[in-house]
Motif scaffolding. Structure first.
Motif, mmCIF file in Angstrom:
data_model
loop_
_atom_site.group_PDB
_atom_site.id
_atom_site.type_symbol
_atom_site.label_atom_id
_atom_site.label_comp_id
_atom_site.label_asym_id
_atom_site.label_seq_id
_atom_site.Cartn_x
_atom_site.Cartn_y
_atom_site.Cartn_z
ATOM 1 N N CYS A 169 0.855 -1.184 0.000
ATOM 2 C CA CYS A 169 0.000 0.000 0.000
ATOM 3 C C CYS A 169 0.895 1.239 0.000
ATOM 4 O O CYS A 169 1.874 1.291 0.743
ATOM 5 N N PHE A 189 -7.246 0.179 -3.067
ATOM 6 C CA PHE A 189 -6.083 0.290 -3.935
ATOM 7 C C PHE A 189 -6.315 -0.264 -5.336
ATOM 8 O O PHE A 189 -5.507 -0.042 -6.230
ATOM 9 N N LYS A 244 -1.877 4.117 -5.781
ATOM 10 C CA LYS A 244 -2.381 3.541 -4.529
ATOM 11 C C LYS A 244 -1.586 2.327 -4.067
ATOM 12 O O LYS A 244 -1.631 1.971 -2.891
ATOM 13 N N ALA A 245 -0.880 1.654 -4.995
ATOM 14 C CA ALA A 245 -0.086 0.481 -4.634
ATOM 15 C C ALA A 245 1.272 0.579 -5.324
ATOM 16 O O ALA A 245 1.397 1.197 -6.366
#
Length: 82
Positions: A17, A61, A79-80
């Motif tokens: 993450c 994510f 997001k990731a």
């Protein structure tokens, strides 16, 4: 379009993450490009409790989609990370 190869690549990466650096899953990634989509069949170890949601901070994510007729996670940009 063609389906992804049946044999998974040998190289595994840990997808994390971006917000809290929690490990989300181990993934058999092929190639050297950025992570855009993750096919569910190539996930080696899944650490998430709810699909596409970080277990630590609760941020989404990815989105579940069908890509080339195969279930996959489409990663939301930024997001990731690997």
């Amino acid at each position: 379009m063609a389906k992804p190869r049946a044999k998974a690549p040998t190289k595994t990466v840990v997808v994390r993450c971006s917000a809290c650096s929690t490990a989300l899953f181990k993934y058999h990634k092929g190639g050297k490009g950025s992570l855009v989509k993750c096919f569910k069949t190539r996930i080696a170890k899944d650490y998430t409790l709810t699909p596409c949601v970080c277990p630590e901070c609760g941020s989404e994510f990815a989105r579940e989609q069908m890509i080339r007729g195969v279930p996959a996670y489409k990663i939301i940009s930024g997001k990731a990370r690997i």
